[in-house]
Enzyme design. Structure first.
Site, mmCIF file in Angstrom:
data_model
loop_
_atom_site.group_PDB
_atom_site.id
_atom_site.type_symbol
_atom_site.label_atom_id
_atom_site.label_comp_id
_atom_site.label_asym_id
_atom_site.label_seq_id
_atom_site.Cartn_x
_atom_site.Cartn_y
_atom_site.Cartn_z
ATOM 1 N N THR A 91 5.635 -1.452 1.670
ATOM 2 C CA THR A 91 5.110 -0.286 0.986
ATOM 3 C C THR A 91 5.227 -0.484 -0.516
ATOM 4 O O THR A 91 5.952 -1.352 -1.000
ATOM 5 C CB THR A 91 5.869 0.976 1.410
ATOM 6 O OG1 THR A 91 7.270 0.770 1.212
ATOM 7 C CG2 THR A 91 5.623 1.296 2.865
ATOM 8 N N ASP A 92 4.519 0.355 -1.282
ATOM 9 C CA ASP A 92 4.434 0.147 -2.724
ATOM 10 C C ASP A 92 5.785 0.254 -3.428
ATOM 11 O O ASP A 92 6.067 -0.500 -4.361
ATOM 12 C CB ASP A 92 3.423 1.109 -3.351
ATOM 13 C CG ASP A 92 3.607 2.558 -2.918
ATOM 14 O OD1 ASP A 92 4.530 2.855 -2.125
ATOM 15 O OD2 ASP A 92 2.812 3.408 -3.363
ATOM 16 N N GLY A 93 6.638 1.190 -2.986
ATOM 17 C CA GLY A 93 7.940 1.324 -3.625
ATOM 18 C C GLY A 93 8.805 0.095 -3.441
ATOM 19 O O GLY A 93 9.469 -0.368 -4.388
ATOM 20 N N ALA A 151 0.852 -1.182 0.000
ATOM 21 C CA ALA A 151 0.000 0.000 0.000
ATOM 22 C C ALA A 151 0.890 1.235 0.000
ATOM 23 O O ALA A 151 2.117 1.138 0.043
ATOM 24 C CB ALA A 151 -0.932 -0.012 1.217
#
Length: 501
Positions: free
Chosen positions: A243-245, A83
């Site tokens: 996390t998305d990265g 996310a």
């Protein structure tokens, strides 16, 4: 039990982005079996950016049902979720949201960030990022404590990261947060604990924050109610994500020391691999813990492909790209600073008051469109200049991922601006990265799972003539940022020296 990297095993990667929720089903060899997405909506007002957390669940559940349609339930082994970094909300003891989701780039907590940095400065120094930005989760938590005190301090209230709400719904009970999402809430990655003294000093109530585990840890299994809503078989393993990265980095297979993945989505996010913790006096680069003891430095800009939708609503991007490519041959090198939102810039410099600008003349829509493409490329190059300035290794393999890679002309333009070879993985995405991470819960290291599941795609080589042509454009862009007081002269000098090498 089936080999986790066999064609018979299916791993589900879930991705909650800014504009959509996505589910991708991947087998153990990396073959994408199905993918589905649903749109998300945002509310923006000045520096504020909110979403409805219930919409996250509805969208993701619908995407899961579509992605799993026709797949034998017995093949589905596990799932993991990524996310947006720094997105938080408050929920009750039943897991129901009590506030909107304050999104990753919500900048309302400037005053609270100053308090956070005063109270926790030595800890943030130790962790390398030196100071928190207003968009980070801990300052936004303080904002909620101050502006929503009845909600924030009610018995049973919990702070949830965006991913935590979904894993709670999937498991039917609260689960631990992953350390990747907890970073911007102040989690001490070296000591693997919450900094209790600093949080007490800031007035954060005990019990408000979740427990934390490392990414790749099994959190629980999908409950019957969630199975009915999503189509994910009951009993499927729920694996702590990132996390998305970081998810995109895993999905690109960028896990070797010195490797970098540049994700061009709504905004530009860079993630790399370093053998040492990278410390940033400017507080814009921060490090996640990676597999095998390495560090994952990176930064998230407030500029990126989202500027195209903002500046050219309803336009046909393919048509504009074709016209823009023609304009480059006959017009100058107009370049725009491609800021997406009104909340200022976060990387490669921190400037809450930053505003877009245009250098040179853009005679028509196509020329202005090209100026935005070129501006993103300039900013990306400046990000690498800044990372090199900090001592991060930046010369390893480079991959491009994200929605922006659908534009082939833009990919080549970015490679030319950087003057370096770039790889475009065949099916890289944050959702694929989460499928890889989920597969690692089957007993194989993440790097081994990535080697088996991330398929090498096209390679782009820079055009030396275009690299030389763009060098003065990058210098003019950098000089203008300095002139406007957005970029430090020391960083600009370093960028100029790198250009001369």
């Amino acid at each position: 039990m089936t080999d986790p990297l066999s064609p018979d095993s299916v791993w589900l990667g879930l991705d909650l982005g800014t504009q959509s929720a996505r589910a991708t089903a991947v087998d153990g060899t990396g073959r994408v079996l199905a993918t589905a997405s649903r749109a998300l909506t945002s509310r923006r007002e000045g520096t504020r950016h909110e979403q409805d957390p219930e919409e996250w669940w509805r969208a993701l559940a619908a995407a899961c049902r579509e992605a799993l349609r026709g797949l034998a339930p017995s093949r589905v082994r596990g799932l993991a979720l990524d996310a947006t970094s720094g997105t938080v909300l408050l929920a009750g003891r039943d897991g129901r949201p009590r506030t909107p989701g304050l999104m990753y780039d919500d900048g309302r907590a400037a005053a609270q960030a100053a308090r956070v940095n005063e109270a926790g400065g030595p800890v943030w120094d130790e962790l390398g990022y030196r100071r928190m930005q207003p968009s980070w989760a801990l300052p936004k938590l303080l904002w909620l404590l101050e502006h929503e005190p009845e909600t924030a301090r009610a018995p049973g209230t919990r702070l949830l990261h965006q991913a935590d709400l979904i894993t709670w719904r999937l498991a039917g009970e609260q689960t631990a947060a992953d350390a990747s999402h907890a970073l911007k809430t102040g989690y001490h990655l070296l000591q693997e604990r919450w900094p209790e003294r600093e949080l007490e000093r800031l007035g954060v109530p005990p019990g408000l924050l979740p427990g934390v585990v490392r990414p790749g840890t099994v959190l629980g299994t999908v409950c019957a109610a969630a199975a009915g809503a999503t189509g994910v078989p009951e009993g499927t393993a729920i694996v702590a994500g990132t996390t998305d990265g970081c998810a995109a980095q895993i999905g690109a297979g960028a896990l070797a020391p010195g490797a970098w993945n540049s994700v061009l989505g709504t905004t530009l996010v860079l993630k790399g691999v370093s053998p040492h913790l990278v410390r940033d006096p400017g507080g814009v680069v921060y490090c996640h813990r990676g597999p095998g003891g390495v560090w994952l430095p990176g930064g998230a800009s407030s500029s990126g492909a989202g500027v195209l939708a903002r500046r050219f609503p309803g336009a046909d991007p393919e048509r504009l790209t074709a016209r823009a490519a023609e304009r480059l041959a006959t017009t100058g090198n107009a370049v725009a600073y491609p800021l997406v939102s009104d909340g200022g810039e976060r990387f490669p410099f921190r400037a809450p008051d930053a505003e877009p600008f245009l250098l040179g003349e853009a005679a028509d829509e196509a020329a202005l469109f090209h100026a935005q493409l070129l501006g993103v490329a300039c900013l990306e190059r400046l990000c690498f200049d800044y990372l090199d300035h900090l001592g991060a290794p930046v010369d390893g393999p480079l991959t491009f991922t994200g929605g922006g890679t659908r534009n082939a002309y833009w990919n080549q333009l970015r490679a030319d601006m950087l003057g370096r070879t770039v790889r475009l993985p065949e099916a890289a995405s944050s959702a694929l990265g989460m499928a890889v991470l989920a597969a690692s819960s089957g007993g194989v290291p993440v790097a081994e799972a990535a080697a088996a599941m991330v398929r090498t795609g096209a390679e782009l080589r820079p055009d030396p003539a275009r690299t030389a042509r763009f060098a003065p454009v990058h210098r003019a862009f950098t000089d203008e940022l300095v002139r406007r007081g957005l970029l430090g002269e020391d960083v600009a000098d370093h960028a100029r020296r790198r250009a001369e090498q």
